[in-house]
Design a protein around this motif. Structure first.
Motif, PDB file in Angstrom:
ATOM      1  N   ASN B   4       6.319  -6.717  27.522  1.00 31.49           N
ATOM      2  CA  ASN B   4       7.542  -6.047  27.975  1.00 31.49           C
ATOM      3  C   ASN B   4       7.746  -6.378  29.446  1.00 31.49           C
ATOM      4  O   ASN B   4       6.849  -6.151  30.259  1.00 31.49           O
ATOM      5  CB  ASN B   4       7.384  -4.526  27.797  1.00 31.49           C
ATOM      6  N   ARG B  29       3.904  -4.011  25.685  1.00 33.42           N
ATOM      7  CA  ARG B  29       4.990  -3.313  25.014  1.00 33.42           C
ATOM      8  C   ARG B  29       4.438  -1.996  24.449  1.00 33.42           C
ATOM      9  O   ARG B  29       3.364  -2.002  23.837  1.00 33.42           O
ATOM     10  CB  ARG B  29       5.544  -4.176  23.881  1.00 33.42           C
ATOM     11  N   LEU B  38      10.829   2.912  18.837  1.00 36.07           N
ATOM     12  CA  LEU B  38      10.728   1.777  19.753  1.00 36.07           C
ATOM     13  C   LEU B  38      12.093   1.103  19.790  1.00 36.07           C
ATOM     14  O   LEU B  38      12.649   0.758  18.736  1.00 36.07           O
ATOM     15  CB  LEU B  38       9.670   0.779  19.256  1.00 36.07           C
ATOM     16  N   ARG B  40      14.600  -1.917  21.420  1.00 37.31           N
ATOM     17  CA  ARG B  40      14.768  -3.158  22.169  1.00 37.31           C
ATOM     18  C   ARG B  40      16.112  -3.073  22.888  1.00 37.31           C
ATOM     19  O   ARG B  40      17.158  -2.912  22.238  1.00 37.31           O
ATOM     20  CB  ARG B  40      14.775  -4.343  21.215  1.00 37.31           C
ATOM     21  N   GLU B  79      13.787  -0.799  16.746  1.00 39.98           N
ATOM     22  CA  GLU B  79      12.991  -1.853  16.090  1.00 39.98           C
ATOM     23  C   GLU B  79      11.806  -1.275  15.337  1.00 39.98           C
ATOM     24  O   GLU B  79      11.197  -1.951  14.509  1.00 39.98           O
ATOM     25  CB  GLU B  79      12.503  -2.871  17.130  1.00 39.98           C
ATOM     26  N   GLU B 100      12.819  -4.485  28.883  1.00 46.69           N
ATOM     27  CA  GLU B 100      13.217  -5.029  27.589  1.00 46.69           C
ATOM     28  C   GLU B 100      12.975  -4.059  26.433  1.00 46.69           C
ATOM     29  O   GLU B 100      13.722  -4.041  25.460  1.00 46.69           O
ATOM     30  CB  GLU B 100      12.472  -6.339  27.338  1.00 46.69           C
ATOM     31  N   TRP B 101      11.918  -3.296  26.537  1.00 50.94           N
ATOM     32  CA  TRP B 101      11.543  -2.402  25.443  1.00 50.94           C
ATOM     33  C   TRP B 101      11.200  -1.035  26.009  1.00 50.94           C
ATOM     34  O   TRP B 101      10.704  -0.923  27.117  1.00 50.94           O
ATOM     35  CB  TRP B 101      10.293  -2.930  24.723  1.00 50.94           C
ATOM     36  N   THR B 103       9.990   3.220  24.507  1.00 52.53           N
ATOM     37  CA  THR B 103       9.855   4.206  23.437  1.00 52.53           C
ATOM     38  C   THR B 103      10.396   5.527  23.942  1.00 52.53           C
ATOM     39  O   THR B 103      10.347   5.816  25.145  1.00 52.53           O
ATOM     40  CB  THR B 103       8.385   4.409  23.025  1.00 52.53           C
TER      41      THR B 103
END
Lengths: 338, 338
Positions: B4, B29, B38, B40, B79, B100-101, B103
């Motif tokens: 990430n 990530r 999660l 993206r 995702e 980018e990612w 939770t």
């Protein structure tokens, strides 16, 4: 005696006022036409806004014309009358100009019914524009909730001192900012405002932090300048700033920090200018309330009287240097019974 | 690929942002815990306020902590999901950070139902915060009457351009101030705003006098600085200035003329800051209105997309130099069906 002394605006001041801008001249005393009365001015109010009237740009009133009698807010007594509605001996408020005598249609004047235990000058100050300005700015613009913190600038001034006392009476935490130990002492000892800041001697930011531990909810602003920036930096969500004046800028120049103003966004707060003009429909009600407070001894005020029309420049100078103690009036003639 | 990329705030900028203040780092990530998803990120919004978040003092959100992932307003796609309320493939808006990612618990995200004829990016711009900001600032803060003159600054910007169009649709005389001939041309030719001022080329005061012959009743202000002073000098009685931002001051410094602000008193006018936060209860209703206008082709907008998380500093730099054309977004990954 058929003469009339009057101030005229000879030249527009760019910055501070000085001797060349105003001229005292002697003219014939006017005669009242049909439906008019002849008034002898007893008091002329000298508000900071008088400096604004002298600018070329219209303010909330049209710009004072050059070469004409300087506009003035007056209390006088009818000395000759061509209208039975205003008999000789009636005390009247009006826009009588910075002069000793004037004539006007009776309908342009407001007859007073002064209470014998209240000084006549109070009817051209605390019980008039200053009182209504304080009341309207507090109740109609600031609209505070009991328990909130209200900061008042020029707190020992003619309007500010009334705002402080009315605010404290409705359960606000009131902090008054004034210039000089004497003014702060008067606010504390006479007006019962425990929390004061002397902007001439104190670290204003540090004192605000100490006196406003829960931030600032409401501001009654008369001054502007660096102190306003310090206030903006400490406002709470939804704060309201009633902008009554910005005396610090009246002689020209002056800036406010854009970053401080940006706090209006991040706190969803507002600065709201107001004019007493828009609140005159409440005048009778408010004046009666305030007179009752005066008679009960629950509303303190100071009137700073200079004797003689010739003192106008000194009165203005005192005002802009914070040397006046309360409402600044010129007394043109001794009071006498109506 | 279990990595990430994310931006962290390494140092607080005092003035303009430069390379040493932000750092792009690569971390693991994260994995969604129970009840989490999660996401993206597909788009990260880059608003001018991002610069404010970096200051040590809290703005309308708590100050961005040093060494932590830079806050970011995101649109992404689920995702992996540990909450049946947000199945894999759902598009979600959220505060996903400049990364980018991420939770998050499902309850902290807002599921989108994108219309097939509307670009996905519109749901993180015109149909989201920008649209609601424009709508609320116009209808809830400015509260104009048809026929009044409304001046909009940053008029070709993400919020300003919507305000211009919504204002014109309700019968206001709209004057848009923007930087550069291209932006003014877009406002005129695409958005139908006939009266524009290019503050980079025009004499703004003279153009305001020509385009606002009856003075200025309402201002939707995004910028501050000298243009705001010129606007204040031309306001009418009872004017309202909705203060959405003061981009000119975000990098520090900047002043407003105290004499111009004094016009708030003499015109009994107000400057009112506001935050879209306080208007989210109208979100669904407003977004539906705006989407209908989009589909009818009655609301033009521009989205300026830079590809790749690494472009954040360039995106911010473009924003503060007025080089963006509409809402500034970073695209982190290609769109795909939900």
């Amino acid at each position: 005696m058929t003469q009339n002394n009057q101030w005229i605006l000879r030249e527009r001041p760019q910055g501070a006022l000085d001797a060349r801008h105003l001229e005292l001249r002697r003219v014939e005393r006017p005669l009242p036409a049909d439906g008019e009365v002849l008034v002898r001015n007893l008091y002329v109010l000298v508000p900071p806004a008088m400096r604004l009237w002298m600018n070329a740009q219209d303010s909330y009133v049209p710009a004072q014309p050059l070469g004409q009698t300087m506009m003035g807010i007056t209390l006088g007594i009818v000395e000759a009358s061509n209208d039975p509605a205003l008999p000789v001996g009636t005390h009247v408020n009006g826009m009588g100009g910075c002069q000793e005598w004037f004539t006007a249609p009776a309908a342009q004047l407001m007859a007073l019914a002064p209470h014998p235990e209240v000084p006549l000058a109070a009817y051209r100050s605390v019980l008039d524009v200053q009182g209504l300005t304080a009341w309207a700015g507090l109740h109609e613009v600031c609209r505070p909730q009991p328990g909130q913190t209200l900061v008042v600038t020029a707190a020992a001034g003619s309007v500010g001192s009334l705002v402080c006392q009315l605010g404290a009476q409705m359960g606000l935490h009131v902090v008054g900012i004034a210039g000089g130990a004497d003014k702060c002492r008067w606010l504390r000892d006479d007006c019962g405002i425990a929390a004061t800041i002397d902007y001439k001697a104190d670290d204003v930011g540090a004192r605000l932090d100490a006196l406003c531990p829960r931030g600032i909810d409401r501001v009654f602003e008369n001054v502007g300048g660096p102190v306003l920036d310090l206030l903006l930096e400490r406002i709470n969500d939804g704060a309201r700033i009633a902008l009554c004046g910005m005396v610090a800028s009246y002689n020209g120049g002056g800036t406010q920090s854009a970053q401080a103003l940006m706090r209006l966004v991040t706190k969803a707060a507002r600065i709201e200018g107001f004019l007493v003009r828009d609140h005159f429909h409440r005048y009778a009600e408010v004046a009666a309330q305030l007179q009752a407070l005066l008679l009960e001894g629950r509303l303190k005020y100071r009137i700073d009287i200079l004797d003689g029309l010739a003192q106008l420049p000194l009165a203005l100078d005192n005002l802009f240097h914070g040397r006046n103690q309360g409402v600044q009036l010129l007394r043109l003639a001794p009071e006498r019974g109506g």
